[in-house]
Design a protein around this motif. Structure first.
Motif, PDB file in Angstrom:
ATOM      1  N   THR A  68       0.912  -1.203   0.000  1.00 54.19           N
ATOM      2  CA  THR A  68      -0.037   0.045   0.032  1.00 54.19           C
ATOM      3  C   THR A  68       0.727   1.349  -0.185  1.00 54.19           C
ATOM      4  OG1 THR A  68      -1.504  -1.084   1.109  1.00 54.19           O
ATOM      5  CG2 THR A  68      -1.734   1.320   1.128  1.00 54.19           C
ATOM      6  N   ARG A  69       1.925   1.221   0.846  1.00 48.39           N
ATOM      7  CA  ARG A  69       2.779   2.227   0.832  1.00 48.39           C
ATOM      8  C   ARG A  69       4.160   1.806   1.355  1.00 48.39           C
ATOM      9  NH1 ARG A  69      -0.381   3.498   5.283  1.00 48.39           N
ATOM     10  NH2 ARG A  69       0.844   3.703   7.367  1.00 48.39           N
ATOM     11  N   SER A  70       5.236   2.418   0.960  1.00 49.32           N
ATOM     12  CA  SER A  70       6.630   2.180   1.601  1.00 49.32           C
ATOM     13  C   SER A  70       7.543   3.370   1.558  1.00 49.32           C
ATOM     14  CB  SER A  70       7.282   0.901   0.838  1.00 49.32           C
ATOM     15  OG  SER A  70       7.441   1.267  -0.562  1.00 49.32           O
ATOM     16  N   SER A  71       8.506   3.310   2.225  1.00 46.77           N
ATOM     17  CA  SER A  71       9.458   4.346   2.332  1.00 46.77           C
ATOM     18  C   SER A  71      10.855   3.896   2.702  1.00 46.77           C
ATOM     19  CB  SER A  71       8.977   5.673   3.246  1.00 46.77           C
ATOM     20  OG  SER A  71       8.994   5.176   4.593  1.00 46.77           O
ATOM     21  N   LEU A  72      11.848   4.405   2.158  1.00 41.68           N
ATOM     22  CA  LEU A  72      13.209   4.062   2.438  1.00 41.68           C
ATOM     23  C   LEU A  72      14.016   5.119   2.316  1.00 41.68           C
ATOM     24  CD1 LEU A  72      15.426   1.854   2.864  1.00 41.68           C
ATOM     25  CD2 LEU A  72      15.874   1.523   0.467  1.00 41.68           C
ATOM     26  N   SER A  73      14.872   5.466   3.398  1.00 39.77           N
ATOM     27  CA  SER A  73      16.058   6.396   3.419  1.00 39.77           C
ATOM     28  C   SER A  73      17.392   5.639   3.653  1.00 39.77           C
ATOM     29  CB  SER A  73      15.732   7.429   4.500  1.00 39.77           C
ATOM     30  OG  SER A  73      14.435   8.211   4.265  1.00 39.77           O
ATOM     31  N   ALA A  74      18.309   6.072   2.707  1.00 39.60           N
ATOM     32  CA  ALA A  74      19.596   5.374   2.783  1.00 39.60           C
ATOM     33  C   ALA A  74      20.680   6.422   2.417  1.00 39.60           C
ATOM     34  CB  ALA A  74      19.677   4.232   1.622  1.00 39.60           C
ATOM     35  N   ALA A  75      21.894   5.939   3.023  1.00 39.81           N
ATOM     36  CA  ALA A  75      23.139   6.884   2.820  1.00 39.81           C
ATOM     37  C   ALA A  75      24.422   6.031   2.820  1.00 39.81           C
ATOM     38  CB  ALA A  75      23.109   8.087   3.800  1.00 39.81           C
ATOM     39  N   GLY A  76      25.330   6.512   2.346  1.00 42.00           N
ATOM     40  CA  GLY A  76      26.454   5.940   2.303  1.00 42.00           C
ATOM     41  C   GLY A  76      27.853   6.188   1.519  1.00 42.00           C
ATOM     42  N   THR A  77      28.905   5.724   1.180  1.00 37.28           N
ATOM     43  CA  THR A  77      29.867   6.020   0.583  1.00 37.28           C
ATOM     44  C   THR A  77      30.253   5.154  -0.394  1.00 37.28           C
ATOM     45  OG1 THR A  77      31.297   5.259   2.504  1.00 37.28           O
ATOM     46  CG2 THR A  77      30.668   7.472   2.721  1.00 37.28           C
ATOM     47  N   VAL A  78      31.143   5.617  -1.440  1.00 41.82           N
ATOM     48  CA  VAL A  78      31.952   4.887  -2.389  1.00 41.82           C
ATOM     49  C   VAL A  78      33.184   5.551  -2.541  1.00 41.82           C
ATOM     50  CG1 VAL A  78      31.919   4.084  -4.789  1.00 41.82           C
ATOM     51  CG2 VAL A  78      29.462   4.518  -3.561  1.00 41.82           C
ATOM     52  N   ASN A  79      34.328   4.754  -2.261  1.00 39.20           N
ATOM     53  CA  ASN A  79      35.558   5.084  -2.471  1.00 39.20           C
ATOM     54  C   ASN A  79      36.201   4.537  -3.837  1.00 39.20           C
ATOM     55  OD1 ASN A  79      36.811   6.670  -0.065  1.00 39.20           O
ATOM     56  ND2 ASN A  79      35.346   5.008   0.849  1.00 39.20           N
ATOM     57  N   MET A  80      36.860   5.186  -4.651  1.00 38.94           N
ATOM     58  CA  MET A  80      37.179   4.921  -5.672  1.00 38.94           C
ATOM     59  C   MET A  80      38.689   5.498  -6.067  1.00 38.94           C
ATOM     60  SD  MET A  80      34.056   5.280  -8.252  1.00 38.94           S
ATOM     61  CE  MET A  80      33.541   6.924  -7.362  1.00 38.94           C
ATOM     62  N   GLU A  81      39.410   4.613  -7.016  1.00 41.36           N
ATOM     63  CA  GLU A  81      40.629   5.216  -7.197  1.00 41.36           C
ATOM     64  C   GLU A  81      40.753   5.188  -8.727  1.00 41.36           C
ATOM     65  OE1 GLU A  81      44.781   3.956  -5.419  1.00 41.36           O
ATOM     66  OE2 GLU A  81      44.697   2.587  -7.291  1.00 41.36           O
ATOM     67  N   VAL A  82      41.137   6.519  -9.107  1.00 41.62           N
ATOM     68  CA  VAL A  82      40.911   6.783 -10.613  1.00 41.62           C
ATOM     69  C   VAL A  82      42.254   6.967 -11.402  1.00 41.62           C
ATOM     70  CG1 VAL A  82      39.922   8.402 -12.313  1.00 41.62           C
ATOM     71  CG2 VAL A  82      38.779   7.839 -10.264  1.00 41.62           C
ATOM     72  N   THR A  83      42.428   6.005 -12.353  1.00 38.39           N
ATOM     73  CA  THR A  83      43.931   6.295 -12.909  1.00 38.39           C
ATOM     74  C   THR A  83      43.734   6.503 -14.373  1.00 38.39           C
ATOM     75  OG1 THR A  83      44.657   4.293 -11.312  1.00 38.39           O
ATOM     76  CG2 THR A  83      46.175   4.941 -13.485  1.00 38.39           C
ATOM     77  N   SER A  84      44.487   7.685 -14.650  1.00 35.36           N
ATOM     78  CA  SER A  84      44.639   7.890 -16.294  1.00 35.36           C
ATOM     79  C   SER A  84      45.986   7.602 -16.606  1.00 35.36           C
ATOM     80  CB  SER A  84      44.346   9.403 -16.439  1.00 35.36           C
ATOM     81  OG  SER A  84      45.245  10.218 -15.893  1.00 35.36           O
ATOM     82  N   GLU A  85      46.311   7.883 -17.920  1.00 40.67           N
ATOM     83  CA  GLU A  85      47.634   7.574 -18.485  1.00 40.67           C
ATOM     84  C   GLU A  85      48.649   8.647 -17.645  1.00 40.67           C
ATOM     85  OE1 GLU A  85      47.301   8.398 -22.510  1.00 40.67           O
ATOM     86  OE2 GLU A  85      45.987   6.954 -23.189  1.00 40.67           O
ATOM     87  N   GLU A  86      48.391   9.647 -17.238  1.00 40.79           N
ATOM     88  CA  GLU A  86      49.368  10.472 -16.628  1.00 40.79           C
ATOM     89  C   GLU A  86      49.415  10.532 -14.736  1.00 40.79           C
ATOM     90  OE1 GLU A  86      46.894  11.950 -18.407  1.00 40.79           O
ATOM     91  OE2 GLU A  86      47.991  11.981 -20.406  1.00 40.79           O
ATOM     92  N   GLU A  87      48.060  10.229 -14.434  1.00 43.71           N
ATOM     93  CA  GLU A  87      48.082  10.348 -13.062  1.00 43.71           C
ATOM     94  C   GLU A  87      47.100   9.361 -12.271  1.00 43.71           C
ATOM     95  OE1 GLU A  87      47.226  14.327 -10.126  1.00 43.71           O
ATOM     96  OE2 GLU A  87      46.982  14.283 -12.276  1.00 43.71           O
TER      97      GLU A  87
END
Length: 335
Positions: free
Chosen positions: A295-314
């Motif tokens: 009939t009805r529902s609700s959700l509240s969520a929070a969090g983090t995503v840690n990433m390492e990004v690599t390019s050709e130079e850095e």
């Protein structure tokens, strides 16, 4: 130098997918024409893999008080339902420990219709659904120019999307299909992924055993979302069971370990490695076993995503803080 700002659209798409509250089978569409496929086929979607979800493993933690009963859907062929689904997203990005300029995302509301097309011999119900209307919500938190920009992106074309999902008597979405308009822009196909996950996950997976007030059970699912192997755990607490009506408290936890990823939209020559992911939330679900969705529902969520990004130079670190609020409610039948 790594262009973190260029990565932001990919990061947003990642947030939308990772925060899906799905527990059932997911859906895909082929890259050509208007077509339907199932999760088992797992085709490429416009050059990017679609989200996939295993059938959840449901484990009873506490049976609850007497009297107890087995929770099973009691759907009737031809039954219809109209509902609205509102999703509000938020995110913040930090590159090398320094915050990047904010980019607000307006809430999205989807009005959908569902019909029980058939009840199979084993009790599984084939449910057809369609997005009757989709639009952004002006709640005063996002600049009106941004809202208009989103509206002009072709969001209204999603109102043409239809699909089917097969739901077991225990509320598990075991199979799904979706029809996608041929002229849908690639960026909106990711929105379709998100909406289809939400639609397929609105039902509650019930335990095999009989339960009573105070019962607790857990649904664990290994999910492949946006190229990330993650684990989703939903814990349900039966606050009240009265006749065919139930009220549940739900807690949500999604995690992922370190792994290589393949996010859509990442600039050529740039690699992204997930370091860790943790998203937690709580919510409430009120429903009736005679209805397709709660009939009805609700959700509240929070969090983090840690990433390492690599390019050709850095090489550099990218931290994403995520928030998600989902609200679902049934609507009066169309006149």
């Amino acid at each position: 130098m790594i262009k973190f700002r260029r990565l932001r659209p990919a990061a947003v798409a990642c947030a939308l997918v990772l925060l899906a509250t799905g527990c059932g089978g997911e859906d895909d569409e082929a890259a050509t024409g208007t077509s339907t496929t199932t999760a088992a086929d797992s085709p490429a979607r416009g050059g990017t893999a679609g989200p996939e979800t295993d059938t959840p493993v449901v484990k009873l933690l506490e049976a609850g008080a007497e009297p107890q009963k087995k929770l099973r859907l009691a759907l009737v062929r031809g039954a219809t339902l109209r509902a609205s689904l509102t999703l509000k997203f938020g995110f913040e990005l930090e590159a090398q420990g320094k915050p990047l300029p904010p980019n607000a995302i307006p809430p999205i509301r989807v009005d959908l219709g569902a019909t029980v097309n058939d009840i199979q011999e084993d009790g599984d119900a084939e449910v057809g659904f369609s997005y009757e209307r989709i639009d952004v919500v002006d709640d005063g938190t996002v600049d009106k120019a941004v809202i208009e920009q989103v509206r002009k992106s072709g969001l209204d074309k999603l109102a043409n999307v239809t699909g089917t999902t097969t739901i077991s008597p225990r509320g598990v979405a075991v199979d799904s299909e979706i029809d996608v308009p041929e002229d849908l822009p690639p960026a909106l196909k990711q929105v379709v992924d998100q909406l289809s996950q939400q639609t397929g996950s609105l039902t509650v997976p019930f335990p095999e055993e009989a339960v009573g007030n105070g019962a607790k059970w857990q649904a664990t699912t290994n999910v492949d979302v946006g190229g990330i192997d993650a684990k989703l755990v939903l814990t349900y607490g039966l606050r009240q069971l009265q006749g065919d009506q139930y009220t549940l408290d739900v807690s949500y936890e999604q995690t992922a370990d370190r792994q290589k990823t393949n996010f859509p939209g990442v600039p050529e020559g740039t690699e992204v490695e997930l370091q860790d992911l943790l998203v937690k939330g709580t919510g409430e679900i009120v429903g009736n076993v005679a209805a397709v969705f709660p009939t009805r529902s609700s959700l509240s969520a929070a969090g983090t995503v840690n990433m390492e990004v690599t390019s050709e130079e850095e090489k550099g670190k990218l931290l994403q803080r995520l928030t998600l609020d989902v609200k679902f409610e049934t609507l009066p039948s169309a006149p």
